[in-house]
Each structure stands twice: as C-alpha cells, then as structure tokens.
Design an enzyme around this catalytic site. Structure first.
Site, PDB file in Angstrom:
ATOM      1  N   CYS A 165     -18.138  60.850  51.605  1.00 36.65           N
ATOM      2  CA  CYS A 165     -18.471  62.246  51.304  1.00 36.65           C
ATOM      3  C   CYS A 165     -19.713  62.730  52.051  1.00 36.65           C
ATOM      4  O   CYS A 165     -20.002  63.929  52.046  1.00 36.65           O
ATOM      5  CB  CYS A 165     -18.654  62.417  49.805  1.00 36.65           C
ATOM      6  SG  CYS A 165     -17.315  61.682  48.859  1.00 36.65           S
ATOM      7  N   HIS A 305     -25.276  67.977  45.678  1.00 34.59           N
ATOM      8  CA  HIS A 305     -23.997  67.292  45.840  1.00 34.59           C
ATOM      9  C   HIS A 305     -23.073  67.677  44.678  1.00 34.59           C
ATOM     10  O   HIS A 305     -21.915  67.999  44.895  1.00 34.59           O
ATOM     11  CB  HIS A 305     -24.219  65.785  45.916  1.00 34.59           C
ATOM     12  CG  HIS A 305     -23.010  65.013  46.285  1.00 34.59           C
ATOM     13  ND1 HIS A 305     -22.293  65.250  47.439  1.00 34.59           N
ATOM     14  CD2 HIS A 305     -22.367  63.983  45.656  1.00 34.59           C
ATOM     15  CE1 HIS A 305     -21.276  64.417  47.509  1.00 34.59           C
ATOM     16  NE2 HIS A 305     -21.287  63.641  46.438  1.00 34.59           N
ATOM     17  N   GLU A 316     -28.312  63.004  39.889  1.00 36.12           N
ATOM     18  CA  GLU A 316     -28.914  63.971  40.819  1.00 36.12           C
ATOM     19  C   GLU A 316     -29.932  64.858  40.120  1.00 36.12           C
ATOM     20  O   GLU A 316     -30.982  65.179  40.684  1.00 36.12           O
ATOM     21  CB  GLU A 316     -27.836  64.815  41.494  1.00 36.12           C
ATOM     22  CG  GLU A 316     -28.361  65.624  42.659  1.00 36.12           C
ATOM     23  CD  GLU A 316     -27.268  66.258  43.505  1.00 36.12           C
ATOM     24  OE1 GLU A 316     -27.593  66.796  44.583  1.00 36.12           O
ATOM     25  OE2 GLU A 316     -26.086  66.235  43.086  1.00 36.12           O
ATOM     26  N   LYS A 337     -19.328  73.102  44.980  1.00 38.70           N
ATOM     27  CA  LYS A 337     -18.090  72.371  44.699  1.00 38.70           C
ATOM     28  C   LYS A 337     -17.386  72.916  43.457  1.00 38.70           C
ATOM     29  O   LYS A 337     -16.200  72.660  43.253  1.00 38.70           O
ATOM     30  CB  LYS A 337     -18.378  70.886  44.518  1.00 38.70           C
ATOM     31  CG  LYS A 337     -18.704  70.132  45.800  1.00 38.70           C
ATOM     32  CD  LYS A 337     -18.832  68.646  45.525  1.00 38.70           C
ATOM     33  CE  LYS A 337     -19.178  67.862  46.786  1.00 38.70           C
ATOM     34  NZ  LYS A 337     -20.582  68.069  47.223  1.00 38.70           N
ATOM     35  N   HIS A 342     -14.150  69.280  45.990  1.00 37.28           N
ATOM     36  CA  HIS A 342     -14.868  68.322  46.827  1.00 37.28           C
ATOM     37  C   HIS A 342     -14.089  68.108  48.114  1.00 37.28           C
ATOM     38  O   HIS A 342     -13.016  67.507  48.105  1.00 37.28           O
ATOM     39  CB  HIS A 342     -15.034  67.012  46.070  1.00 37.28           C
ATOM     40  CG  HIS A 342     -15.998  66.062  46.691  1.00 37.28           C
ATOM     41  ND1 HIS A 342     -16.451  66.194  47.994  1.00 37.28           N
ATOM     42  CD2 HIS A 342     -16.613  64.947  46.204  1.00 37.28           C
ATOM     43  CE1 HIS A 342     -17.286  65.223  48.265  1.00 37.28           C
ATOM     44  NE2 HIS A 342     -17.406  64.442  47.196  1.00 37.28           N
ATOM     45  N   PHE A 403     -19.542  57.651  48.693  1.00 40.61           N
ATOM     46  CA  PHE A 403     -19.187  56.312  48.216  1.00 40.61           C
ATOM     47  C   PHE A 403     -19.728  55.284  49.196  1.00 40.61           C
ATOM     48  O   PHE A 403     -19.642  55.459  50.416  1.00 40.61           O
ATOM     49  CB  PHE A 403     -17.667  56.151  48.130  1.00 40.61           C
ATOM     50  CG  PHE A 403     -17.028  56.803  46.927  1.00 40.61           C
ATOM     51  CD1 PHE A 403     -17.784  57.306  45.882  1.00 40.61           C
ATOM     52  CD2 PHE A 403     -15.652  56.893  46.850  1.00 40.61           C
ATOM     53  CE1 PHE A 403     -17.177  57.888  44.786  1.00 40.61           C
ATOM     54  CE2 PHE A 403     -15.030  57.476  45.749  1.00 40.61           C
ATOM     55  CZ  PHE A 403     -15.794  57.980  44.712  1.00 40.61           C
TER      56      PHE A 403
END
Length: 416
Positions: A165, A305, A316, A337, A342, A403
């Site tokens: 990502c 994110h 976060e 998002k 995403h 990831f």
C-alpha cells in the site's frame, strides 16, 4: 549548499469517485462514496460482495485496440492517468530534453486480472500449456512505467516500485530524491491498481482485512469510527509530474505545490499488523519533518493512511499524538479512503493529489461515514468528519503504510 526545489506541475487521476481530475476534485470535496456492489465478477458466494470500482470506464475511449489487447487493466489505468498528468503539465508542448525525463510508476499487485484468467484457462484446457504471449508483459508491475516511456519517448530513469500500500508513495519519494540528486529534470510518477477479482477479494477476505458490511456498502469505509470493520478495496490510478523548480520556471509551467520533505522507514514488527503504539508511523513522520526542516507546529493538515481497520486507525491516531503533542488538536486530519476505498498500490499517489488539492483550494476533504466516536481515540483530534472544512493550508503531510511494515510520509508546501 542549498537544496534544490522540487515541485508538482501536473496531475492525473482515475478513481472510484471520478475518472479525471475535475470529477475527482468535485466528488472529493462533496464527500461522495465510491463504494457499491461488485460488477467485475460474480461475488455472490463471497463474504464481501462490494468494492470501490472505477465506473463507466471504456478503455477504447482513450487507447487504441492494440494497446488494449496487450495490457492489463492496471496498465490501462496508468496510461490514462499519465496522459492527463502529462497534458496538464504541458510537457508535450515544452522543449524538454527527453533524456532528462523519467517515469516511475508502481503497482502493489500488478496484473492480477490476466494472471487469474490465464491460470483458469490452463486448468480448463486440461493443463495444456496454451498461454497468451502477452501474459508476462501484461502481468508484471513495471510495464506501466515502461509503456508510458515508450509512448512519449522519455529515456530518463524508468522503473516500478512495489511496497504494497506504500508503493506509489515510494515512487513519488524516489522521484523527489532523483531530482534532488540531479539525475532528472522531470519524472512522471505515481501508481495504478486493479485487483478487484475473485483472487484479490478472496485473498483479502480470508485475511479478514476488508469490510463485510454488504447491507450498506456506501458507508462501509469508516475510518476512526467505533464500528469500523476493515477497508474497502478500491482500484484506479494517480499520476503526478514532479519537476525541478528551475526547469519548471524556465518553461513557464504552472506549479501546484512543492515537495519539501519525505520520510521512509519500516515497522520491523509484523507481516500485516502495524505496531500497536504506531512507533514506525511516528518515526516516519518525524523523519519527514526533519527532512523538511519543519516543526510539528508548521503542519496544517494530515491526509492519513486511515484504512478503516481496527488496529491501523488506532495506531495512526496514537502516532499523531506522539509526534504533534498539543499541536495535534489544531490540525485538520482526514482519510480520503472513506470515499475512494483503499487503492492499494495507487493509494499514495491519489491521496497525494487530494492533499495538494486541499492546499490549492484551502479546503479540507472530509472523512465521511462517521457515526460513532471510538472511545480509544482522543475525541479532541479533528478528523474533519462528514463535511469539508475551509482552512488555509501552508504545509500538509500525507501518510502511507504498507503490509510488511513499509512506512512513508511526504510533506507538501503551498507554492510561493
């Protein structure tokens, strides 16, 4: 020695909330959800039956038949968004040295569509080795950057980044660094993804990473909401033209924003989960601030994110409080998002574009689909819930995490 200045001179977007920059911008600030039932395959047997798909896209409106035949969807998305960004930057009309123009376009997964179809055909045909000669070039992630360079004759640095990502943010940061190093004058950069397939949705579903809110897909992406239950898969492309400021000024290019800092690091913690206290996220934001020569008080907006996963959003939020302290409460924060879903390898580029639009419009895009406060998240943080908010933005930061523990932060500055 003074650091070179690096600016953004063109942008292109193909997203679940708009197939070009104009539509994307309008729907971004209007708080439009791009989620709906999956149409790309029969998802009736899956736990998750919805996604944020690109809508009403006909590649024949943009690409010739030969190109369509030889390319996977993610490459088509990249080509269309690149065309828009390059035209927006006026590169074709300018007398640029094409040996000094590079292309860095990433994809987290690459040609999953063609890979799945070819394997299915192989099995259905009794395992006879009848594969398309275009299987490999349609599948490999670097082909998007390769075909853009071929189309325009750009012979500067050319490659793809792959970091899940964080892919397109790494591409953007590489472009920024290469221009700082004097290796190129202009780099077309960003990312593209098209993984809404049986394999893509099935794989993420098995990980329990994606939302299962099938009864209400439009509100399924709920970053920082108490009832968030996973991200919503998206697809599309975002492309930016990154340029040496002196080069842009000499050719009279319009300038959207300046890149002033970037951070790169790793959680080194877990394959898919973030560090629970957001340690890697906090450190990467500090690295970006250090690179830009800024203090936390200088930042006005963070495009986070914010995937809508229970662990990721909480980590976060903790990281922001760690880095910004009391200054965290005067920030505007939002997760776009919540609207686009995403976009995986394309997320960083599309969200960088959203961040730059916030700077240029003095308007913060909202985090939509907020219904219930999460008691574990500080209620004094301003996540710009449900409605865009007017605010002058001089410096904005964009976070992207992947990831594998890949973390990036990029800081954009209002151009002066």
């Amino acid at each position: 020695m003074n650091k070179k200045r690096v600016v953004i001179t063109g942008m292109g977007a193909l997203t679940p909330i708009g197939n070009n920059m104009s539509a994307f911008k309008q729907n971004l600030f209007a708080g439009k959800s791009g989620a709906g039932p999956i149409t790309k395959f029969d998802a009736s047997a899956f736990k998750t039956r919805f996604a944020c798909e690109v809508k009403d896209f006909n590649p024949a409106d943009f690409l010739d038949r030969g190109t369509i035949r030889k390319t996977d969807h993610f490459i088509q998305y990249a080509l269309v968004a690149s065309d828009e960004a390059i035209a927006d930057a006026g590169l074709e009309e300018a007398a640029v040295d094409k040996e000094r123009v590079g292309v860095i376009l990433g994809s987290g997964i690459g040609g999953l569509n063609i890979f799945q179809k070819e394997v299915e055909g192989y099995i259905a045909g009794g395992r006879r080795p009848r594969f398309s000669p275009f299987l490999i070039p349609k599948m490999i992630p670097d082909m998007a950057s390769g075909l853009v360079s071929i189309k325009y004759g750009y012979t500067g640095p050319n490659y793809a980044t792959v970091s899940a990502c964080a892919t397109s943010s790494h591409a953007l940061i590489d472009a920024y660094h290469l221009i700082l190093l004097g290796k190129a004058d202009v780099i077309v950069t960003g990312g593209a993804e098209s993984a809404i397939t049986d394999v893509g949705v099935g794989g993420f579903s098995s990980m329990r990473a994606i939302s299962t809110r099938n009864d209400d897909p439009e509100t399924a992406s709920r970053p920082f909401d108490k009832d968030r239950d996973g991200f919503v898969m998206g697809e599309g492309a975002g492309v930016l033209v990154v340029e040496d400021y002196e080069h842009a000024k000499k050719r009279g290019a319009k300038i959207y924003a300046e890149i002033v800092g970037a951070g790169l690091n790793a959680d080194a913690y877990h394959m898919t989960a973030p560090h629970p206290e957001g340690e890697g996220a906090a450190k990467v934001m500090k690295l970006a601030l250090q690179d830009a020569g800024l203090q936390p008080a200088d930042i006005d907006y963070i495009n986070v994110h914010g995937t809508s996963t229970p662990l990721g959003d909480l980590a976060e939020a903790k990281a922001i409080l760690n880095v910004f302290g009391e200054d965290a409460y005067r920030l505007n924060i939002s997760s776009t998002k919540s609207m686009t879903g995403h976009l995986l390898g394309a997320a960083g580029a599309v969200e960088s574009i959203a961040t730059i639009l916030a700077i240029n419009e003095s308007l913060i895009p909202p985090t939509i689909n907020h219904f219930t406060d999460d008691p574990e998240i500080d209620p004094k943080l301003n996540f710009t819930f449900n409605k865009a908010q007017e605010r002058e933005v001089r410096y904005a930061l964009n976070n992207t995490f992947g990831f594998g523990g890949h973390n990036t932060s990029v800081i954009f500055k209002k151009f002066e």
